[in-house]
Design an enzyme around this catalytic site. Sequence first.
Site, PDB file in Angstrom:
ATOM      1  N   PHE A  83       0.854  -1.195   0.000  1.00  0.00           N
ATOM      2  CA  PHE A  83       0.000   0.000   0.000  1.00  0.00           C
ATOM      3  C   PHE A  83       0.884   1.238   0.000  1.00  0.00           C
ATOM      4  O   PHE A  83       1.731   1.396   0.876  1.00  0.00           O
ATOM      5  CB  PHE A  83      -0.946   0.043   1.203  1.00  0.00           C
ATOM      6  CG  PHE A  83      -1.873   1.232   1.141  1.00  0.00           C
ATOM      7  CD1 PHE A  83      -3.011   1.209   0.342  1.00  0.00           C
ATOM      8  CD2 PHE A  83      -1.589   2.398   1.854  1.00  0.00           C
ATOM      9  CE1 PHE A  83      -3.855   2.310   0.256  1.00  0.00           C
ATOM     10  CE2 PHE A  83      -2.437   3.507   1.769  1.00  0.00           C
ATOM     11  CZ  PHE A  83      -3.561   3.462   0.971  1.00  0.00           C
ATOM     12  N   ASP A 118       9.280   2.613   1.891  1.00  0.00           N
ATOM     13  CA  ASP A 118       8.091   3.329   2.338  1.00  0.00           C
ATOM     14  C   ASP A 118       7.927   3.044   3.830  1.00  0.00           C
ATOM     15  O   ASP A 118       7.451   1.983   4.225  1.00  0.00           O
ATOM     16  CB  ASP A 118       6.867   2.855   1.541  1.00  0.00           C
ATOM     17  CG  ASP A 118       5.575   3.543   1.983  1.00  0.00           C
ATOM     18  OD1 ASP A 118       5.578   4.183   3.055  1.00  0.00           O
ATOM     19  OD2 ASP A 118       4.570   3.431   1.254  1.00  0.00           O
ATOM     20  N   LYS A 162       2.704   9.639   8.355  1.00  0.00           N
ATOM     21  CA  LYS A 162       1.810   9.379   9.496  1.00  0.00           C
ATOM     22  C   LYS A 162       2.269   9.916  10.862  1.00  0.00           C
ATOM     23  O   LYS A 162       1.760  10.909  11.330  1.00  0.00           O
ATOM     24  CB  LYS A 162       1.506   7.888   9.572  1.00  0.00           C
ATOM     25  CG  LYS A 162       0.677   7.427   8.370  1.00  0.00           C
ATOM     26  CD  LYS A 162      -0.005   6.102   8.593  1.00  0.00           C
ATOM     27  CE  LYS A 162      -1.084   5.851   7.569  1.00  0.00           C
ATOM     28  NZ  LYS A 162      -0.670   5.095   6.386  1.00  0.00           N
TER      29      LYS A 162
HETATM   30  C1  LIG Z   1      -0.961   5.354   4.977  1.00  0.00           C
HETATM   31  C2  LIG Z   1       0.112   4.948   4.059  1.00  0.00           C
HETATM   32  C3  LIG Z   1       0.368   5.660   2.878  1.00  0.00           C
HETATM   33  C4  LIG Z   1      -0.489   6.802   2.399  1.00  0.00           C
HETATM   34  O1  LIG Z   1      -0.440   7.877   3.279  1.00  0.00           O
HETATM   35  P1  LIG Z   1      -1.519   9.063   3.122  1.00  0.00           P
HETATM   36  O2  LIG Z   1      -1.028  10.085   4.100  1.00  0.00           O
HETATM   37  O3  LIG Z   1      -2.856   8.497   3.468  1.00  0.00           O
HETATM   38  O4  LIG Z   1      -1.447   9.535   1.724  1.00  0.00           O
HETATM   39  C5  LIG Z   1       1.457   5.264   2.112  1.00  0.00           C
HETATM   40  N1  LIG Z   1       2.221   4.223   2.473  1.00  0.00           N
HETATM   41  C6  LIG Z   1       1.987   3.506   3.593  1.00  0.00           C
HETATM   42  C7  LIG Z   1       2.884   2.373   3.938  1.00  0.00           C
HETATM   43  C8  LIG Z   1       0.921   3.833   4.419  1.00  0.00           C
HETATM   44  O5  LIG Z   1       0.679   3.116   5.511  1.00  0.00           O
END
Ligand SMILES: *Cc1c(COP(=O)(O)O)cnc(C)c1O
Length: 392
Positions: free
Chosen positions: A127, A216, A245
Amino acid sequence: MSKMMDTYARQPVTFEKGQGVWLWAKDGKKYLDALSGVAVNGLGHTHPKLIKAISEQISRLIHVSNVYHIAEQEKLAEKLTAISGMDNVFFCNSGCEANEAAIKLARLYGHQNGIDTPEIIVMEKAFHGRTMATLSATGNRKTQAGFEPLVGGFIRVAFDDLEAIQQIASRKNNVVAILVEPIQGEGGINIPNNIQNYLKGLRDICDQHNWLLMLDEVQGGIGRTGKWFVHQHSSIKPDVMTLAKGLGSGVPIGACLAKGKASHVFTPGKHGSTFGGNPLATAAGYATLNIIEEDKLCNHALKMGTLINEEFTKQLKDCPQVKVVRNLGLMIGIEFDQPCGELTKLALDEGLLINVTAEKVIRLLPPLIIKEEEVLELVERLSKVIKFFLAK
Ligand SMILES: *Cc1c(COP(=O)(O)O)cnc(C)c1O
């Protein structure tokens, strides 16, 4: 009828205030927050030191444009590069934007090296966000369906499978990067079988082929797994790392960090953001990192994560439908042999905020500041809910 667009299946509750791991709804009911706004409120709710730092910043300056130097941004960049060993940073406002920056950086890196159709290796069950490029990089058909044509230039392989990547390396010469979550969050708290070996293997392949290793860490970063960053459980460093986050404790901020050859790919005019790295957001980020450091929250998260796993393993040992409890620090997954989405509402009724992801996995992302007695309360409440659910 709500005037909000129908993008969320919301739980039937509205919160009014919070303190630490606790939230209070409008009707006065008290909830233990084991989700932290999805890994955002690492410091819990209304942390006094954070409130002080943000209040001071707001009373001086909220926003100025990136066409000027921004002192708060420079301070956060210093701190982030110091704790990560990365060289520099681009600030944006969210996780998908941080990944968007990484994807653009990788493509530009390719073009600068004579590759006109650069491709990026991404993982099944990944994701990375919901913009067109990041949903195309995401490995979940539900996120993508209806938004075709997707953005091209991604090659998908299984997570935690170095062999699959080796095979691509042997038949393709236009790959420029690997983009991977060191622990998959939305995908079900998927932890590589041997995280050191997996990350080292990825690092080696990238070095051999001159690819960028892009991690990520939007969900796992900022102390959640017991280190500042997930990859610090290994000996390697990435070329690019994305954060969001937990970084601003709820004030929107994202960051794309780069190192070495990746750190001078962008030049003026190649990328930008109006809000990205504004004084308020970067002051919140700076305060967050300092509080985590002062209060030794990385170590604390590691300890509390181990305790949570031990306690759940004990409580659920007689439930054959529970396949495994897994965690690294406070990224915790409880996997069932059946869909368990109903648990979210059942837990809510018991005054507990959790999340179910990948259909069969309870995901817990409690605040880093959670205390031992609160861990025990969480385990007691959730175990009760799980046993009730399984007995139905
Ligand atoms: C939540 C998340 C995203 C996206 O972040 P947003 O601030 O909602 O755009 C991208 N990568 C990972 C691993 C995430 O958990």
